[in-house]
Design a protein around this motif. Structure first.
Motif, PDB file in Angstrom:
ATOM      1  N   THR A  73       0.833  -1.206   0.000  1.00 56.44           N
ATOM      2  CA  THR A  73       0.000   0.000   0.000  1.00 56.44           C
ATOM      3  C   THR A  73       0.868   1.257   0.000  1.00 56.44           C
ATOM      4  O   THR A  73       0.610   2.202  -0.747  1.00 56.44           O
ATOM      5  N   ILE A  74       1.914   1.275   0.821  1.00 54.46           N
ATOM      6  CA  ILE A  74       2.840   2.415   0.863  1.00 54.46           C
ATOM      7  C   ILE A  74       3.471   2.618  -0.513  1.00 54.46           C
ATOM      8  O   ILE A  74       3.536   3.745  -1.018  1.00 54.46           O
ATOM      9  N   LEU A  75       3.932   1.547  -1.113  1.00 58.33           N
ATOM     10  CA  LEU A  75       4.632   1.648  -2.395  1.00 58.33           C
ATOM     11  C   LEU A  75       3.694   2.029  -3.540  1.00 58.33           C
ATOM     12  O   LEU A  75       4.045   2.855  -4.394  1.00 58.33           O
ATOM     13  N   LYS A  76       2.515   1.426  -3.577  1.00 51.36           N
ATOM     14  CA  LYS A  76       1.578   1.706  -4.666  1.00 51.36           C
ATOM     15  C   LYS A  76       1.055   3.141  -4.628  1.00 51.36           C
ATOM     16  O   LYS A  76       0.655   3.683  -5.649  1.00 51.36           O
ATOM     17  N   ALA A  77       1.070   3.764  -3.454  1.00 50.41           N
ATOM     18  CA  ALA A  77       0.607   5.147  -3.326  1.00 50.41           C
ATOM     19  C   ALA A  77       1.625   6.139  -3.885  1.00 50.41           C
ATOM     20  O   ALA A  77       1.307   7.303  -4.085  1.00 50.41           O
ATOM     21  N   HIS A  78       2.830   5.680  -4.157  1.00 46.91           N
ATOM     22  CA  HIS A  78       3.884   6.561  -4.652  1.00 46.91           C
ATOM     23  C   HIS A  78       3.980   6.456  -6.170  1.00 46.91           C
ATOM     24  O   HIS A  78       4.210   5.381  -6.706  1.00 46.91           O
ATOM     25  N   HIS A  79       3.827   7.583  -6.842  1.00 46.48           N
ATOM     26  CA  HIS A  79       3.911   7.615  -8.301  1.00 46.48           C
ATOM     27  C   HIS A  79       5.295   7.165  -8.761  1.00 46.48           C
ATOM     28  O   HIS A  79       6.298   7.601  -8.221  1.00 46.48           O
ATOM     29  N   GLY A  80       5.330   6.284  -9.739  1.00 54.68           N
ATOM     30  CA  GLY A  80       6.603   5.831 -10.293  1.00 54.68           C
ATOM     31  C   GLY A  80       7.090   4.521  -9.704  1.00 54.68           C
ATOM     32  O   GLY A  80       8.117   4.005 -10.119  1.00 54.68           O
ATOM     33  N   PHE A  81       6.391   3.975  -8.720  1.00 57.89           N
ATOM     34  CA  PHE A  81       6.750   2.688  -8.126  1.00 57.89           C
ATOM     35  C   PHE A  81       5.743   1.640  -8.572  1.00 57.89           C
ATOM     36  O   PHE A  81       4.543   1.894  -8.598  1.00 57.89           O
ATOM     37  N   GLU A  82       6.241   0.457  -8.911  1.00 61.41           N
ATOM     38  CA  GLU A  82       5.377  -0.651  -9.299  1.00 61.41           C
ATOM     39  C   GLU A  82       5.822  -1.905  -8.557  1.00 61.41           C
ATOM     40  O   GLU A  82       6.985  -2.302  -8.643  1.00 61.41           O
ATOM     41  N   VAL A  83       4.912  -2.515  -7.818  1.00 62.47           N
ATOM     42  CA  VAL A  83       5.200  -3.779  -7.145  1.00 62.47           C
ATOM     43  C   VAL A  83       5.032  -4.875  -8.192  1.00 62.47           C
ATOM     44  O   VAL A  83       3.934  -5.102  -8.697  1.00 62.47           O
ATOM     45  N   VAL A  84       6.144  -5.533  -8.537  1.00 65.98           N
ATOM     46  CA  VAL A  84       6.113  -6.529  -9.615  1.00 65.98           C
ATOM     47  C   VAL A  84       6.079  -7.963  -9.101  1.00 65.98           C
ATOM     48  O   VAL A  84       5.895  -8.892  -9.879  1.00 65.98           O
ATOM     49  N   GLY A  85       6.273  -8.141  -7.790  1.00 65.64           N
ATOM     50  CA  GLY A  85       6.234  -9.483  -7.233  1.00 65.64           C
ATOM     51  C   GLY A  85       6.195  -9.438  -5.726  1.00 65.64           C
ATOM     52  O   GLY A  85       6.549  -8.431  -5.104  1.00 65.64           O
ATOM     53  N   GLU A  86       5.736 -10.551  -5.142  1.00 67.22           N
ATOM     54  CA  GLU A  86       5.726 -10.671  -3.691  1.00 67.22           C
ATOM     55  C   GLU A  86       6.072 -12.095  -3.311  1.00 67.22           C
ATOM     56  O   GLU A  86       5.698 -13.041  -3.990  1.00 67.22           O
ATOM     57  N   ALA A  87       6.842 -12.194  -2.228  1.00 69.77           N
ATOM     58  CA  ALA A  87       7.269 -13.505  -1.739  1.00 69.77           C
ATOM     59  C   ALA A  87       6.954 -13.593  -0.252  1.00 69.77           C
ATOM     60  O   ALA A  87       6.970 -12.587   0.454  1.00 69.77           O
ATOM     61  N   ARG A  88       6.703 -14.817   0.212  1.00 63.35           N
ATOM     62  CA  ARG A  88       6.379 -15.014   1.631  1.00 63.35           C
ATOM     63  C   ARG A  88       7.455 -15.785   2.384  1.00 63.35           C
ATOM     64  O   ARG A  88       7.285 -16.091   3.548  1.00 63.35           O
ATOM     65  N   ASP A  89       8.552 -16.103   1.679  1.00 60.56           N
ATOM     66  CA  ASP A  89       9.687 -16.728   2.358  1.00 60.56           C
ATOM     67  C   ASP A  89      10.968 -16.354   1.619  1.00 60.56           C
ATOM     68  O   ASP A  89      10.929 -15.856   0.489  1.00 60.56           O
ATOM     69  N   GLY A  90      12.106 -16.579   2.261  1.00 62.54           N
ATOM     70  CA  GLY A  90      13.390 -16.181   1.699  1.00 62.54           C
ATOM     71  C   GLY A  90      13.748 -16.880   0.405  1.00 62.54           C
ATOM     72  O   GLY A  90      14.275 -16.257  -0.526  1.00 62.54           O
ATOM     73  N   GLN A  91      13.480 -18.180   0.316  1.00 60.34           N
ATOM     74  CA  GLN A  91      13.801 -18.913  -0.916  1.00 60.34           C
ATOM     75  C   GLN A  91      13.009 -18.377  -2.101  1.00 60.34           C
ATOM     76  O   GLN A  91      13.545 -18.205  -3.197  1.00 60.34           O
ATOM     77  N   HIS A  92      11.732 -18.115  -1.875  1.00 58.22           N
ATOM     78  CA  HIS A  92      10.891 -17.585  -2.940  1.00 58.22           C
ATOM     79  C   HIS A  92      11.362 -16.180  -3.344  1.00 58.22           C
ATOM     80  O   HIS A  92      11.329 -15.822  -4.522  1.00 58.22           O
ATOM     81  N   ALA A  93      11.818 -15.396  -2.384  1.00 56.80           N
ATOM     82  CA  ALA A  93      12.346 -14.051  -2.682  1.00 56.80           C
ATOM     83  C   ALA A  93      13.558 -14.140  -3.607  1.00 56.80           C
ATOM     84  O   ALA A  93      13.660 -13.387  -4.583  1.00 56.80           O
ATOM     85  N   VAL A  94      14.459 -15.070  -3.334  1.00 55.00           N
ATOM     86  CA  VAL A  94      15.644 -15.247  -4.179  1.00 55.00           C
ATOM     87  C   VAL A  94      15.226 -15.668  -5.582  1.00 55.00           C
ATOM     88  O   VAL A  94      15.687 -15.120  -6.590  1.00 55.00           O
ATOM     89  N   SER A  95      14.334 -16.645  -5.659  1.00 53.57           N
ATOM     90  CA  SER A  95      13.863 -17.144  -6.948  1.00 53.57           C
ATOM     91  C   SER A  95      13.192 -16.041  -7.769  1.00 53.57           C
ATOM     92  O   SER A  95      13.476 -15.870  -8.961  1.00 53.57           O
ATOM     93  N   LEU A  96      12.305 -15.277  -7.132  1.00 51.29           N
ATOM     94  CA  LEU A  96      11.630 -14.191  -7.842  1.00 51.29           C
ATOM     95  C   LEU A  96      12.612 -13.096  -8.254  1.00 51.29           C
ATOM     96  O   LEU A  96      12.501 -12.539  -9.347  1.00 51.29           O
ATOM     97  N   ALA A  97      13.565 -12.785  -7.391  1.00 49.40           N
ATOM     98  CA  ALA A  97      14.561 -11.758  -7.726  1.00 49.40           C
ATOM     99  C   ALA A  97      15.343 -12.171  -8.966  1.00 49.40           C
ATOM    100  O   ALA A  97      15.596 -11.357  -9.863  1.00 49.40           O
ATOM    101  N   GLU A  98      15.720 -13.441  -9.031  1.00 47.18           N
ATOM    102  CA  GLU A  98      16.481 -13.929 -10.183  1.00 47.18           C
ATOM    103  C   GLU A  98      15.659 -13.880 -11.470  1.00 47.18           C
ATOM    104  O   GLU A  98      16.179 -13.556 -12.537  1.00 47.18           O
ATOM    105  N   SER A  99      14.362 -14.189 -11.386  1.00 52.01           N
ATOM    106  CA  SER A  99      13.544 -14.210 -12.601  1.00 52.01           C
ATOM    107  C   SER A  99      13.029 -12.826 -12.990  1.00 52.01           C
ATOM    108  O   SER A  99      12.980 -12.501 -14.174  1.00 52.01           O
ATOM    109  N   LEU A 100      12.651 -11.998 -12.021  1.00 49.28           N
ATOM    110  CA  LEU A 100      12.075 -10.684 -12.317  1.00 49.28           C
ATOM    111  C   LEU A 100      13.128  -9.591 -12.492  1.00 49.28           C
ATOM    112  O   LEU A 100      12.865  -8.587 -13.149  1.00 49.28           O
TER     113      LEU A 100
END
Length: 182
Positions: A73-100
């Motif tokens: 919500t904080i990020l989406k309210a700021h012009h020029g920021f786009e949330v492109v992914g979300e992760a709920r654990d560290g492994q998923h964060a690494v995987s998404l970071a590598e792909s996105l």
């Protein structure tokens, strides 16, 4: 992307570059679009491009659904920021970071499967151009120092996220660090 800067070079100007997100996500201008005609001493008229600010692509990782939604919500309210992914654990964060390959990764310290610090270390190796901000409920120096060692560019306390997260990301986009904890 090919770009003719001959006029800029003739006038001794160069295009400004943004270290994060400038060329990968900006759309090309059509001929004659977004041009400013500014008088330059010694020449009749100078032409500078008024390039649009690129969208900053952000990955958010937090295992707590309420915090995850608050950050989004904080990020989406700021012009020029786009949330492109979300992760709920560290492994998923690494995987998404590598792909996105996002411009910025906002990652919680305490998560299942892999800590935010370990995820930051791995992301730093595999996605070195992404800025990393650690989001934590801890405000002590030990955690801040661990974030630095993990390769993070910033550290924001969850209790200050509404005031500091945007400032942290804007600092990192400029190539600066942000380790202010009030």
């Amino acid at each position: 992307m090919q770009h003719d800067d001959s006029l800029g070079h003739f006038m001794g100007m160069t295009r400004a570059s943004n270290p994060i997100g400038q060329d990968r996500h900006s759309s090309p201008l059509t001929p004659g679009a977004a041009l400013l005609h500014i008088p330059v001493p010694g020449s009749p008229v100078g032409v500078l491009e008024n390039l649009p600010r690129p969208t900053i692509r952000i990955l958010v990782a937090d295992d707590h659904p309420t915090i995850l939604e608050m950050v989004k919500t904080i990020l989406k309210a700021h012009h020029g920021f786009e949330v492109v992914g979300e992760a709920r654990d560290g492994q998923h964060a690494v995987s998404l970071a590598e792909s996105l390959k996002p411009d910025v990764i906002v990652i919680n310290v305490t998560m299942p499967k892999m800590s935010g610090f370990e995820a930051a270390r791995r992301i730093r190796v595999h996605v070195p151009d992404s800025a990393i901000v650690i989001l934590s409920s801890h405000k002590d120096e030990q955690f801040i120092e661990e974030a630095r060692k993990a390769g993070a560019n910033g550290y924001v306390a969850k209790s200050d996220a509404d005031k500091q997260l945007i400032r942290a990301i804007e600092s990192m986009v400029k190539g600066e660090e942000f380790f202010l904890v009030e």
